[in-house]
Scaffold this active site. Structure first.
Site, PDB file in Angstrom:
ATOM      1  CG  ASP A  52      -0.222  -0.103   2.532  1.00 28.56           C
ATOM      2  OD1 ASP A  52      -0.289   0.850   3.313  1.00 28.56           O
ATOM      3  OD2 ASP A  52       0.412  -1.142   2.801  1.00 28.56           O
ATOM      4  CG  ASP A 111       2.015  -9.353   5.902  1.00 24.79           C
ATOM      5  OD1 ASP A 111       2.557 -10.461   6.063  1.00 24.79           O
ATOM      6  OD2 ASP A 111       2.522  -8.294   6.299  1.00 24.79           O
ATOM      7  CG  MET A 157       7.695 -12.793   7.455  1.00 23.74           C
ATOM      8  SD  MET A 157       8.424 -12.145   5.936  1.00 23.74           S
ATOM      9  CE  MET A 157      10.148 -12.037   6.455  1.00 23.74           C
ATOM     10  CD  GLU A 213       6.782 -10.679  10.954  1.00 21.39           C
ATOM     11  OE1 GLU A 213       7.970 -10.979  11.174  1.00 21.39           O
ATOM     12  OE2 GLU A 213       6.413 -10.055   9.943  1.00 21.39           O
ATOM     13  CE1 TYR A 257      14.216 -11.494   5.755  1.00 21.99           C
ATOM     14  CE2 TYR A 257      14.363 -12.753   7.790  1.00 21.99           C
ATOM     15  CZ  TYR A 257      14.312 -11.534   7.138  1.00 21.99           C
ATOM     16  OH  TYR A 257      14.333 -10.360   7.855  1.00 21.99           O
ATOM     17  CB  ALA A 311       7.568 -18.051   2.903  1.00 22.96           C
TER      18      ALA A 311
END
Length: 401
Positions: free
Chosen positions: A123, A153, A196, A268, A325, A327
Site C-alpha cells: 500500500d 500478508d 511473517m 510475528e 525469508y 517463503a
C-alpha cells in the site's frame, strides 16, 4: 498521431513471490502490445528513482523475459524508502537537505521521459506513486501510474488477494514439513514456527491450512511412535485473536505430556502490542523503521512466546524457526502466476489508455479485477477469522488432545 509511450518499472518494500514474475509478464505483455515501446527498470525501487539509476530493457532481455517466471526475489532490486519521510531520505543520502523527495522523484520521471510508471509493492509503494503522479499532473506533466499489489500478508484494502501470498503459504508449509521432524530429536520438544505477518494473521493461517492439507493422506505408523498427532499443529496464534497464556499453557501441557512434543504456528505480530507495552514500561526504547513500524527483529516475538511457554509446558528443548525469508523469496507458484498474468494484462491495458490505479480484485465491487482508485488503497486489512476454512482448521487444531 498516438502518443509514444515510455514505461518505467520499479519494485519496492519487502520481497514477495511475485516480483520477478510480474516484471517478466509486464515486459512480455508490452512487447506483444507494441515492441517499439521503450521500457526502463529503476534499481532498488524508489532509491533508484531518486538517484536516476535505471536499466534499459534491451531486445535480448525481452526475448528472455519468460525466464523471470522461474526465479524468486526481484531482478531489479528492492528497498524500503518512504518518499514522504524527508528526514530519512536525507539521512540515507537519497536527496539533499532542502529537497523534497516527491519532487525529486517526479523530476526524474520527467527527465527520463516516462509516461507510464508501474509500481509493484504494498500500500505504501502504490500510494506514494500516486502522490508523485499527482505532483506531475499539477506541474503540467501528466503520467499514468499503474500499481500491482505485492504483499505476502494479503492485507491491502480493498484487494481480495495480493500477489505472492498463495506461494508464501505453500512454501511455509513445505518448510515446516521438515522442521516438525525435529520433535523426534529430543524429548518434550517445543517447536514454534514463526511466520511473517505484522498486523495480519492471513499468512500464518494460510500456511497452517496448507500444512494441515499436506498432512492429510500421509500414512502413519502409530505403533512405532509415528502418529499424526505428533506432526500436527497444536496451536495457531495470530494478531486478530487474543492469547490467554495461562489457559493455553494448561491445554498444551496435556498435549506435551501425552505426545512428548508441542508444535505452534505463530504470526510475528501476535501479541506484539503487549510485548512493546511491557518493554516500554521497563523504560526500554523500541526501535521503529522509516514507516513507523516496530522492528520485529528487535522485539523477537518467537523468543518471547518460547520463554512464556517453555517452563509452563516443562519443555526440555525449545526450537524457534522462521520461514519468512524462505517463503517470501520463492518463485511464484502456478496459482500466483495465473493471477499475476491476469493483473499484468490489465495493467498494460490501463497504462496504454492512461487509466491510473492499483490492479486487483476489488472486494468492495464484487471481487471484479479492475484498476482500483489509489485513494481507496490502504494497508492494515485484518484477517477475517470468520471464514469457514479458518474456522474448520482452527477447530481441528484445538480439538487435538
Amino acid at each position: 498521431m498516438s502518443q509514444q509511450h515510455k514505461v518505467g518499472i520499479l519494485t519496492a518494500g519487502g520481497l514477495a513471490p511475485c516480483l520477478s514474475s510480474a516484471v517478466g509478464f509486464l515486459i512480455e505483455k508490452y512487447t506483444l502490445a507494441d515492441p517499439t515501446i521503450e521500457i526502463i527498470c529503476y534499481a532498488s525501487g524508489y532509491k533508484g528513482l531518486l538517484s536516476g539509476d535505471s536499466t534499459v530493457v534491451t531486445p535480448a532481455i525481452r526475448e528472455q523475459a519468460s525466464a523471470f517466471q522461474l526465479h524468486g526475489g526481484s531482478p531489479i532490486g528492492n528497498s524500503r524508502v518512504k518518499l514522504t519521510n524527508v528526514a530519512d531520505c536525507v539521512k540515507r543520502g537519497l536527496c539533499r537537505e532542502g529537497e523534497v523527495p516527491l519532487e525529486v522523484a517526479a523530476h526524474q520521471l520527467k527527465k527520463d521521459g516516462v509516461t507510464i510508471l508501474h509500481t509493484i509493492g504494498g500500500d505504501d509503494t502504490n500510494t506514494q506513486a500516486a502522490k508523485v503522479a499527482e505532483y506531475l499532473k499539477e506541474n503540467g506533466y501528466p503520467i499514468c501510474v499503474v500499481g500491482l499489489p505485492k504483499t505476502i500478508d494479503n492485507d491491502v484494502i480493498p484487494i481480495k488477494q495480493s500477489l505472492g501470498a498463495w506461494t508464501a503459504a505453500e512454501e511455509g508449509a513445505k518448510f515446516f514439513a521438515n522442521v516438525v521432524n525435529e520433535m523426534s530429536a529430543n524429548p518434550r520438544m517445543l517447536i514454534i514456527h514463526e511466520c511473517m505477518g505484522r498486523d495480519c494473521g492471513y499468512l500464518t493461517a494460510a500456511t497452517a491450512k496448507a500444512y494441515c492439507d499436506n498432512l492429510t493422506g500421509l500414512p502413519f505408523v502409530p505403533g512405532l511412535g509415528l502418529c499424526r498427532q505428533k506432526k500436527s499443529i497444536h496451536a495457531v496464534y495470530i494478531p486478530e485473536l487474543a492469547i490467554d497464556i495461562e489457559r493455553e499453557s494448561a491445554r498444551l501441557k496435556k498435549i506435551m505430556d501425552k505426545y512428548d512434543c508441542v508444535n505452534i504456528f505463530l504470526s510475528e505480530g501476535a501479541g506484539v502490542k503487549d510485548i512493546v507495552a511491557e518493554l516500554e514500561a521497563k523504560g526500554e526504547t523500541v526501535e521503529r523503521d522509516a514507516f513507523g513500524h516496530v522492528k520485529l527483529d528487535k522485539v523477537n516475538p518467537g523468543a518471547y512466546f518460547a520463554k512464556q511457554f517453555a517452563a509452563k509446558l516443562g519443555a526440555e528443548k525449545v526450537l524457534v524457526q522462521k520461514s519468512g525469508y524462505m517463503a517470501r523469496a520463492a518463485p511464484a507458484n502456478v496459482a500466483d502466476r495465473a493471477l499475476i498474468s491476469a493483473c499484468c494484462t490489465l495493467a498494460v491495458e490501463c497504462g496504454l489508455k492512461g487509466s491510473s490505479g492499483c490492479i486487483g480484485q476489488d472486494e468492495e465491487r464484487g471481487d471484479v479485477l479492475r484498476e482500483i482508485e489509489f485513494d481507496r488503497i490502504k494497508g492494515g486489512k485484518a484477517f477475517d477469522t470468520t471464514q469457514v476454512w479458518f474456522q474448520d482448521m482452527h477447530a481441528a487444531v484445538n480439538a487435538i488432545n
